[in-house]
Design a protein around this motif. Structure first.
Motif, mmCIF file in Angstrom:
data_model
loop_
_atom_site.group_PDB
_atom_site.id
_atom_site.type_symbol
_atom_site.label_atom_id
_atom_site.label_comp_id
_atom_site.label_asym_id
_atom_site.label_seq_id
_atom_site.Cartn_x
_atom_site.Cartn_y
_atom_site.Cartn_z
ATOM 1 N N GLY A 199 11.712 -17.912 -11.853
ATOM 2 C CA GLY A 199 12.965 -16.804 -11.630
ATOM 3 C C GLY A 199 11.539 -15.666 -10.644
ATOM 4 O O GLY A 199 11.723 -15.652 -9.385
ATOM 5 N N VAL A 200 10.714 -15.301 -11.060
ATOM 6 C CA VAL A 200 9.652 -13.855 -10.561
ATOM 7 C C VAL A 200 9.170 -14.519 -9.121
ATOM 8 O O VAL A 200 9.216 -13.816 -8.123
ATOM 9 C CB VAL A 200 9.034 -13.745 -11.618
ATOM 10 C CG1 VAL A 200 7.958 -12.212 -10.546
ATOM 11 C CG2 VAL A 200 9.345 -12.989 -13.181
ATOM 12 N N VAL A 205 15.146 -13.483 -10.423
ATOM 13 C CA VAL A 205 13.968 -14.167 -11.526
ATOM 14 C C VAL A 205 15.633 -14.128 -12.123
ATOM 15 O O VAL A 205 16.912 -13.787 -11.835
ATOM 16 C CB VAL A 205 14.100 -12.419 -12.071
ATOM 17 C CG1 VAL A 205 14.778 -11.224 -12.441
ATOM 18 C CG2 VAL A 205 13.341 -12.790 -13.471
ATOM 19 N N TRP A 206 15.258 -14.941 -13.257
ATOM 20 C CA TRP A 206 16.465 -15.457 -14.347
ATOM 21 C C TRP A 206 17.448 -13.416 -14.852
ATOM 22 O O TRP A 206 17.028 -13.339 -14.862
ATOM 23 C CB TRP A 206 15.779 -16.273 -15.421
ATOM 24 C CG TRP A 206 16.781 -16.472 -16.572
ATOM 25 C CD1 TRP A 206 17.291 -17.742 -16.369
ATOM 26 C CD2 TRP A 206 17.036 -16.704 -17.923
ATOM 27 N NE1 TRP A 206 18.117 -18.035 -17.501
ATOM 28 C CE2 TRP A 206 17.712 -16.523 -18.644
ATOM 29 C CE3 TRP A 206 15.465 -16.037 -19.011
ATOM 30 C CZ2 TRP A 206 17.699 -17.223 -20.264
ATOM 31 C CZ3 TRP A 206 15.985 -16.106 -19.973
ATOM 32 C CH2 TRP A 206 16.498 -16.168 -20.634
ATOM 33 N N LYS A 207 18.558 -14.890 -14.293
ATOM 34 C CA LYS A 207 19.518 -13.243 -15.137
ATOM 35 C C LYS A 207 19.250 -12.225 -16.313
ATOM 36 O O LYS A 207 19.176 -11.023 -15.741
ATOM 37 C CB LYS A 207 20.808 -13.513 -15.073
ATOM 38 C CG LYS A 207 21.607 -13.663 -13.201
ATOM 39 C CD LYS A 207 22.877 -13.552 -13.413
ATOM 40 C CE LYS A 207 23.072 -13.631 -11.126
ATOM 41 N NZ LYS A 207 24.640 -13.946 -11.081
ATOM 42 N N ALA A 266 15.000 -5.923 -17.405
ATOM 43 C CA ALA A 266 13.380 -5.672 -18.149
ATOM 44 C C ALA A 266 12.331 -5.720 -16.987
ATOM 45 O O ALA A 266 11.541 -5.188 -16.647
ATOM 46 C CB ALA A 266 12.520 -6.453 -18.743
ATOM 47 N N TYR A 267 12.908 -6.977 -15.871
ATOM 48 C CA TYR A 267 11.734 -7.157 -15.040
ATOM 49 C C TYR A 267 11.924 -5.773 -13.901
ATOM 50 O O TYR A 267 11.594 -5.108 -13.244
ATOM 51 C CB TYR A 267 12.995 -8.008 -13.697
ATOM 52 C CG TYR A 267 11.730 -8.149 -12.958
ATOM 53 C CD1 TYR A 267 10.251 -8.705 -12.599
ATOM 54 C CD2 TYR A 267 12.241 -8.864 -11.561
ATOM 55 C CE1 TYR A 267 9.689 -8.928 -12.015
ATOM 56 C CE2 TYR A 267 11.489 -9.671 -10.446
ATOM 57 C CZ TYR A 267 10.074 -9.396 -10.729
ATOM 58 O OH TYR A 267 9.460 -9.461 -9.294
#
Length: 246
Positions: free
Chosen positions: A236-237, A170-172, A177-178
Motif C-alpha cells: 500500500g505504499v 500503507v498497511w497499518k 516505520a513508514y
C-alpha cells in the motif's frame, strides 16, 4: 472561483492560487537530481511499480498514449518502446525544468515522443483522442484533482483507460516505520543529494493528505470513469488505479 479558497500544500493550508507556484518551486529545485533521488528513496522499486503500470495499460501498437505530469519521461520512454514507432506518445508536464530534462533524455535515446508543457487541469487535446492516459506520482501535486481527472477522461476515446500510479495508504502495521522513514530519512536524503530538505519534507506531507485507495477510486468515479479498480503495491505504499471510459 473564490480567490479565498484554500488547498493543501503538504500539511499547510494555502490559497489555491499559491499552490501551483509552490509546487513549481519544488520541482525547479529538484529536477536535475530527480531520477537519482527516486532510485535512492525507493531502492529502485519505482521502476518495478512503473513496469507494473505499463503491463496493466494494455497499450499495443498504433495506440495513442498521453502521459500527464510525466516529468523526466520514464513512462513515455517505456510506451515509445512498446509502440515501436507506431501510434503516438505524448509527454506533458506543467513544469518546464522537469519537461526539458525529460525531453532531452527521450531525444538522446531516440524515442519518438511529442512533448507539451501544459496544465493537467486544462489539457490542449481534442475529446475522445487517446487510447490510454497515465499519470504517475503527479496527481497529488494538482490543485483540483477532480478537474484534472475529468480532463483526462475527456481526452480518452470510448473504451480507453486511465491509469493513476500514486503513493497511497500503507498497511497499518507498517505505518510507524513508514512514517519514520518518510519524515526522518527522506528529507535528510534530499538534503544530501539535492541540497533541498524542504522539498522532500513536502513530498512526505503531500502523501499524507492525498486520498487513500478508496478515496481516489471515488474521485475517479465522480469524474465519470467506470470499472475503477486498484492494485496495492509494496503493502500500500503505492497503488495503481485503473478506470475506463465507455
Amino acid at each position: 472561483m473564490d480567490d479565498r479558497s484554500t488547498t493543501h500544500f503538504g500539511f499547510e493550508e494555502v490559497a489555491e492560487g499559491e499552490k501551483a507556484q509552490r509546487v513549481a518551486d519544488v520541482f525547479d529545485s529538484v529536477a536535475q537530481r530527480y531520477d537519482l533521488m527516486n532510485d535512492v528513496m525507493s531502492g529502485g522499486l519505482h521502476r518495478l511499480w512503473k513496469a507494473f503500470a505499463i503491463a496493466k495499460s494494455g497499450v499495443r501498437e498504433n495506440f495513442r498514449v498521453l502521459d500527464v505530469a510525466g516529468g523526466t519521461g520514464d513512462l513515455a520512454l517505456a510506451f515509445a518502446k512498446k509502440l515501436r514507432g507506431s501510434g503516438e506518445v505524448w509527454l506533458t508536464d506543467i513544469n518546464n525544468a522537469m519537461l526539458t530534462r525529460g525531453r532531452d533524455r527521450l531525444y538522446d535515446r531516440g524515442a519518438l515522443v511529442r512533448v507539451t508543457q501544459c496544465d493537467a487541469e486544462s489539457l490542449p487535446y481534442p475529446d475522445d483522442y487517446f487510447d490510454c492516459v497515465t499519470v504517475a506520482f503527479g496527481l497529488r501535486n494538482m490543485t483540483h484533482k477532480g478537474l484534472a481527472l475529468g480532463e483526462m477522461r475527456r481526452v480518452l476515446r470510448p473504451g480507453g483507460r486511465l491509469l493513476v500510479l500514486e503513493f497511497s495508504q500503507v498497511w497499518k502495521p507498517l505505518a510507524p516505520a513508514y512514517d519514520f522513514y518518510s519524515f526522518k530519512v527522506i528529507p535528510r536524503l534530499g538534503q544530501l543529494i539535492t541540497r533541498d530538505e524542504a522539498s522532500y519534507r513536502y513530498l512526505a506531507e503531500s502523501i499524507r493528505v492525498h486520498p487513500d485507495q478508496e478515496g481516489l477510486k471515488g474521485l475517479m468515479e465522480q469524474a465519470g470513469l467506470e470499472r475503477v479498480e486498484y492494485f496495492n503495491l509494496a503493502l500500500g505504499v503505492v497503488a495503481l488505479h485503473r478506470g475506463f471510459k465507455f
